[in-house]
Design an enzyme around this catalytic site. Sequence first.
Site, short mmCIF file in Angstrom:
data_model
loop_
_atom_site.label_atom_id
_atom_site.label_comp_id
_atom_site.label_asym_id
_atom_site.label_seq_id
_atom_site.Cartn_x
_atom_site.Cartn_y
_atom_site.Cartn_z
N ASP A 105 65.80 49.72 86.39
CA ASP A 105 66.71 48.66 85.96
C ASP A 105 66.49 48.25 84.51
OD1 ASP A 105 64.23 47.38 86.36
OD2 ASP A 105 64.83 46.62 88.32
N HIS A 157 63.40 41.67 97.05
CA HIS A 157 64.21 42.59 96.24
C HIS A 157 63.39 43.80 95.80
CE1 HIS A 157 62.85 40.19 92.55
NE2 HIS A 157 62.61 41.44 92.18
N GLU A 197 69.13 42.22 94.93
CA GLU A 197 68.82 40.92 95.49
C GLU A 197 69.31 40.79 96.93
OE1 GLU A 197 66.88 38.99 93.97
OE2 GLU A 197 67.49 38.43 91.95
N ASN A 202 61.40 37.59 97.16
CA ASN A 202 62.51 37.44 98.11
C ASN A 202 62.89 38.77 98.75
OD1 ASN A 202 63.80 38.75 96.02
ND2 ASN A 202 65.26 37.11 95.57
#
EC number: 3.5.99.6
Length: 240
Positions: A67, A137, A142, A135
């Site tokens: 990314d 990811h 996400e 979380n």
Amino acid sequence: MELKFFDTISELDQYAAQLFATTLANKPHAALGLATGSTPVGIYGKIIEMYQRGEISFRDATTFNLDEYVGLPPEHDQSYAYYMKQHLFAHIDLPGKQAHLPKGTAPDLAAECKEYDRMLEEQPVDIQLLGLGHNGHIGFNEPNGELQGGTHIVELKEETREANARFFGSLDEVPKQAVTMGVGSILKARTVLLVVKGADKAEIVKRALTGPITTECPASLLQTHANVIVLLDKEAGRLL
């Protein structure tokens, strides 16, 4: 899924680096999937040491990063292109034209995503390094009701931006979007290497590896992959 627990971070980092070395020894022109953040820093340090000892070469390899932030030029000190140069690329013999990251400043981001997917289809990743967000990811995929398979633009959750704010001057400086490989692309890697460190990740490790498979915890989708290696320090793995 193969789980390995380590008493020290140094041992974990060395084991991960050796997996990359073995991949290249068996296939010098391998495609390596790389990650950023705090988790891989020690791994890249061990890889550099191996390169300096003449144990590993990247001359024929290709790399694909997961990314990049939207809007940050490669020379920005918080771009992932800059991170990779500082922590790995400047210290090894990987030709620059063989190192690929999504371009977060591309004038046409949709076209950039399609081009990145084309390259990944042309040269599938042999081993993909992943960290794990608090979380759940992976990459910048996400939690959501649904996830995109290919490379795409993602709106970063506030908790993700807050977690990354420590690298910036303030939360306001953290980009709100990123370009990321999709979960589908990640799952096409021949081997997935998930590395998790720290007690603060123990809950999400348990949820990702033993909980229900759901897009609300993107890392849980790794349970569907045939060849996942998970490296954990004692604290991250304490609930397993």
